[in-house]
Design an enzyme around this catalytic site. Sequence first.
Site, PDB file in Angstrom:
ATOM      1  N   HIS A 160       0.790  -1.002   0.129  1.00  0.00           N
ATOM      2  CA  HIS A 160      -0.012   0.048   0.214  1.00  0.00           C
ATOM      3  C   HIS A 160       0.754   1.434  -0.083  1.00  0.00           C
ATOM      4  O   HIS A 160       1.975   1.161   0.342  1.00  0.00           O
ATOM      5  CB  HIS A 160      -0.787   0.038   1.144  1.00  0.00           C
ATOM      6  N   CYS A 247      -2.697   0.041   9.790  1.00  0.00           N
ATOM      7  CA  CYS A 247      -3.706  -0.662   9.267  1.00  0.00           C
ATOM      8  C   CYS A 247      -4.683  -1.349  10.387  1.00  0.00           C
ATOM      9  O   CYS A 247      -5.784  -1.689   9.949  1.00  0.00           O
ATOM     10  CB  CYS A 247      -3.287  -1.959   8.918  1.00  0.00           C
TER      11      CYS A 247
HETATM   12  C1  CIR Z   1      -3.333  -7.852   3.144  1.00  0.00           C
HETATM   13  O1  CIR Z   1      -2.278  -8.421   2.547  1.00  0.00           O
HETATM   14  O2  CIR Z   1      -4.338  -7.517   2.890  1.00  0.00           O
HETATM   15  C2  CIR Z   1      -3.126  -7.933   4.551  1.00  0.00           C
HETATM   16  N1  CIR Z   1      -2.321  -9.351   5.022  1.00  0.00           N
HETATM   17  C3  CIR Z   1      -2.068  -6.684   5.352  1.00  0.00           C
HETATM   18  C4  CIR Z   1      -3.077  -5.455   5.117  1.00  0.00           C
HETATM   19  C5  CIR Z   1      -2.434  -4.327   5.693  1.00  0.00           C
HETATM   20  N2  CIR Z   1      -2.980  -3.109   5.632  1.00  0.00           N
HETATM   21  C6  CIR Z   1      -2.440  -1.946   5.455  1.00  0.00           C
HETATM   22  O3  CIR Z   1      -1.462  -1.749   5.101  1.00  0.00           O
HETATM   23  N3  CIR Z   1      -3.545  -0.765   5.585  1.00  0.00           N
END
Ligand code: CIR
Length: 252
Positions: A160, A247
């Site tokens: 992201h 997150c």
């Molecule tokens: C994913 O790959 O979607 C999750 N394992 C990690 C998401 C992390 N979220 C973020 O950076 N906002």
Amino acid sequence: MFTKAIVRKPAETFINGITTSNLGKPDINLALRQHDNYCEALIKCGLDITILDADPNFPDSCFVEDTAVVTKNFGIITRPGDPRRLGEEVEIKKVLEPMLKLYAIEEPGTLDGGDIMQADNKFYIGLSERTNPEGAKQLSNILSEHNYDPISVKVKDILHFKTGINYIGENNLLVQKRFYDLPELANYNKTIIAPEEEYAANSLRINDYVLVPKGFPKTLASIQKLSYKTIELDLSEYQKMDGGLSCLSLRF
Ligand code: CIR
């Protein structure tokens, strides 16, 4: 000032979530303890927190930031860009509905909250593998209606946008080298993150504090040098699943 946050506990299926990190499987009991500490830090920052129960059907659902973009007055329910996460947003919509006027990203748009960085009146929108141009366009239209300034930027080779950059207020950005020269960011005071500390680019300003992941001394010192009070939090189990500090909550 933020006054509220939404968080969601990790489920026992957390170990089956999406990851590219090669850091091994997380320990769910340690992840739960780290989550408790995270919640305590949010309370110390002055937030009223809503803690949602874990949902074992969605291994990544503790990463609530991806399911909505929120401001004090309104929110946008996203359409997560990885099909394995589609549906996480349903519960978040139910929780936010009584608190905020809500909009939604609609098909064929996709958008993850992790790609959205607010810096005062501007919203940077990372175009990544999770956030497509249609999702960015829908979000931009909603933000413009509310007099915010949306700016799209391309994101490559990283999950992201906010994995690699964060705005901590007072015109200060923490940036990984990859984003240092983005022309859209020319007017900020940029602190470059040491290559061995890249995970700490996702440090998080909440009211009087900056939350910093534990174990990144150079980044911690740089943030303190900017006169911020800091709280260090061990997030080792979330790092294994590609997740960072921002997150794990929605703040508004
Ligand atoms: C994913 O790959 O979607 C999750 N394992 C990690 C998401 C992390 N979220 C973020 O950076 N906002």
